[in-house]
Motif scaffolding. Sequence first.
Motif, PDB file in Angstrom:
ATOM      1  N   SER A  68       4.077   0.794  14.389  1.00  0.00           N
ATOM      2  CA  SER A  68       3.319   1.046  13.157  1.00  0.00           C
ATOM      3  C   SER A  68       4.224   1.010  11.939  1.00  0.00           C
ATOM      4  O   SER A  68       3.806   0.581  10.857  1.00  0.00           O
ATOM      5  CB  SER A  68       2.591   2.386  13.243  1.00  0.00           C
ATOM      6  OG  SER A  68       3.506   3.464  13.299  1.00  0.00           O
ATOM      7  N   GLY A  72       2.348  -2.020  10.744  1.00  0.00           N
ATOM      8  CA  GLY A  72       1.138  -1.365  10.255  1.00  0.00           C
ATOM      9  C   GLY A  72       0.346  -0.733  11.381  1.00  0.00           C
ATOM     10  O   GLY A  72       0.494  -1.089  12.554  1.00  0.00           O
ATOM     11  N   LYS A  74      -3.300  -0.067  11.372  1.00  0.00           N
ATOM     12  CA  LYS A  74      -4.756  -0.193  11.401  1.00  0.00           C
ATOM     13  C   LYS A  74      -5.280  -0.567  12.783  1.00  0.00           C
ATOM     14  O   LYS A  74      -6.201   0.078  13.312  1.00  0.00           O
ATOM     15  CB  LYS A  74      -5.217  -1.225  10.368  1.00  0.00           C
ATOM     16  CG  LYS A  74      -6.718  -1.456  10.381  1.00  0.00           C
ATOM     17  CD  LYS A  74      -7.163  -2.485   9.348  1.00  0.00           C
ATOM     18  CE  LYS A  74      -8.667  -2.725   9.450  1.00  0.00           C
ATOM     19  NZ  LYS A  74      -9.150  -3.680   8.425  1.00  0.00           N
ATOM     20  N   THR A 120       1.187   6.954  14.186  1.00  0.00           N
ATOM     21  CA  THR A 120       0.685   5.943  13.268  1.00  0.00           C
ATOM     22  C   THR A 120       0.081   6.582  12.023  1.00  0.00           C
ATOM     23  O   THR A 120       0.222   6.069  10.908  1.00  0.00           O
ATOM     24  CB  THR A 120      -0.365   5.066  13.971  1.00  0.00           C
ATOM     25  OG1 THR A 120       0.275   4.328  15.019  1.00  0.00           O
ATOM     26  CG2 THR A 120      -1.006   4.090  13.008  1.00  0.00           C
ATOM     27  N   MET A 124       1.268   5.671   8.262  1.00  0.00           N
ATOM     28  CA  MET A 124       0.347   5.150   7.248  1.00  0.00           C
ATOM     29  C   MET A 124       0.336   6.043   6.004  1.00  0.00           C
ATOM     30  O   MET A 124       0.281   5.553   4.873  1.00  0.00           O
ATOM     31  CB  MET A 124      -1.058   5.016   7.832  1.00  0.00           C
ATOM     32  CG  MET A 124      -1.170   3.954   8.918  1.00  0.00           C
ATOM     33  SD  MET A 124      -2.848   3.726   9.557  1.00  0.00           S
ATOM     34  CE  MET A 124      -3.598   2.805   8.215  1.00  0.00           C
ATOM     35  N   ASN A 189      -3.576  -1.208   6.254  1.00  0.00           N
ATOM     36  CA  ASN A 189      -2.261  -0.701   6.652  1.00  0.00           C
ATOM     37  C   ASN A 189      -1.535  -0.015   5.501  1.00  0.00           C
ATOM     38  O   ASN A 189      -0.858   0.986   5.688  1.00  0.00           O
ATOM     39  CB  ASN A 189      -1.389  -1.846   7.177  1.00  0.00           C
ATOM     40  CG  ASN A 189      -1.873  -2.378   8.509  1.00  0.00           C
ATOM     41  OD1 ASN A 189      -2.207  -1.610   9.406  1.00  0.00           O
ATOM     42  ND2 ASN A 189      -1.930  -3.696   8.641  1.00  0.00           N
ATOM     43  N   ARG A 190      -1.676  -0.569   4.292  1.00  0.00           N
ATOM     44  CA  ARG A 190      -0.953  -0.071   3.120  1.00  0.00           C
ATOM     45  C   ARG A 190      -1.657  -0.566   1.874  1.00  0.00           C
ATOM     46  O   ARG A 190      -2.518  -1.448   1.941  1.00  0.00           O
ATOM     47  CB  ARG A 190       0.498  -0.556   3.155  1.00  0.00           C
ATOM     48  CG  ARG A 190       0.606  -2.065   3.322  1.00  0.00           C
ATOM     49  CD  ARG A 190       2.024  -2.548   3.479  1.00  0.00           C
ATOM     50  NE  ARG A 190       2.089  -3.989   3.581  1.00  0.00           N
ATOM     51  CZ  ARG A 190       3.156  -4.710   3.306  1.00  0.00           C
ATOM     52  NH1 ARG A 190       4.265  -4.115   2.899  1.00  0.00           N
ATOM     53  NH2 ARG A 190       3.148  -6.015   3.424  1.00  0.00           N
TER      54      ARG A 190
END
Length: 575
Positions: A68, A72, A74, A120, A124, A189-190
Amino acid sequence: MKRLAARWEMCWLLFLSRGVCQANRVLLGAVMPYLSAEMRLSSQEKGSILAAFSTGYMLTQVIGGTASDAFGGKLLVLFAITVMSLGSLAAGPLLGRGGLELFWCCYFVMGLAEGPSYPTTGSMLSKWIPAHERGAAMSIVDTGSSVASMLTFALAPLLAEAYGWRVAFHCFGGSSLLICGLWACVAANRPAESKRVSPEERAYLRDGGVPSEDVYGETATDAAFSEADTTTPPAAGGAVGAKNGGVGGHQLLHQLHHQTSGGGVLIANSNSNSNSSERHVVKVPNGAAVTSGSSPSARTTTTNAGATTGHRVTTTMTLTTTTVAKQQQHSFGGDQDADAATFQQRRKAPYTHHRKKEATFPFRLFCYAGAWAVVFAHAAFNFGRYFVYNSIVSFYVDVAGTTPVVAGRQVLFGQIADTLGKFLFAGTVDRAIERDASKKTFVRKVVSSSAFVVFAAAMVVMAHATAVPTLTVALVACKIASSAHVCGFKTTYLDLSSKHTGSLTGVSNTIATLSAMISPLATGFFLGRPNQTGHDGWRHMFFLIALVNVVASVAWSAFASADSLDDKIAPKGAA
């Protein structure tokens, strides 16, 4: 009506994802009296089934957290909540067809799938939330597990009493699938990958300490450059006009990049409010080297070759909004008309911050006592927490003589206190840190060390009590203490590292999950010992949990730290 900021939308999505995972995880403990009566399970068999989830859960923490950080979270979260939902739907039929072995395997697979979700979440948050809002953000996300547990212990026994425990599994599994669809459509994700983040919010996140590659992406487009408040072409000598008569560190970074084309290097940290060690490198002409630090008045050094003597002349100045234009004119020079003619073309060129995406585990992070302090704190926390989740309903039935429905109501009081406590503590702690950031470590220490002591005291009370009101008061006290950790050791994950939050949380939660797995096994061991009453076995377990929490309080007070380790573990010479 003003739309909720995208970062808070992500927090509430993570709230829902945590809720799905937690509800389907603790559902087994909530209906265990009914399942145990139907299947005639021994104490050891109940302990083994309750430990199945934790056995799978701890195997995927580290790899999930590291992945992650690099790629990422998600899809990892989507996979976790989907498998948890389907697992609850399948648990009843599997038990009927394959017996306890297949049921155990079902929960083991559910644990494997959910394993990456917790690290995760931290990873995030580090990409979405500025430092001074992390306590509130963590409270929102962590409250998802509290609310889910509250609803599960309130509703699952009622469903099991009225329609059977299998119906409870079907209801929770089916409703959880709805959250999966919402997550797939909205989560990102961001900020750089979300269309829901406004230009103003991107600037706010960057100024608050979120790394620029997470806010704008590895390649910041023209839209990102326009957010830097640069509005006019360069004036004579390459000076750049800006709104409000000046430029800040982040604006300067983009302006310098879009004006330069020659040799030399610019190293700039455009974050004015964080401890981030992130550095950006672009080229500047004539051998000029400009360094912008992280303070509002960053020191800037410019070096040019002497025109007539051949000697190098170095000028050092304080970079403020009144000196930027002079510094730029001194460093860059050039033809005004040429600069103006090419300005619009150059500002469309992407600002590139190269970062190769690869899952690299930060081994050096675990050379520091602060990292191990949070690992041990989490393990101690889980040892007591999952005893409460998995066994407290059975304890009320065995010792206090209540029904499972009445026991579920008592647990509900504890979960309400846990939910309210998280928001109360988060606001108080965030304000304290915002007033004096230098006391962040001290505040984190006080919060979690005190919480461990209160939890231990509540366990001692429950070891001696048999009356329902006394037990419930002690249960509420221990849940309030647990809620305080959301702005204690749990937020310290984000404090210690913004770049490797997932890896750190993955290692820590793996060990914490081992602790959560041992907890029901220890309960089964104490309750299954011959020549003792049932209350004696429970009492021994309560005393063990109290001892673990006291030791955790001492260790946390001695070794905890909220200072970032990213600079210390970065490879030497890394930009």
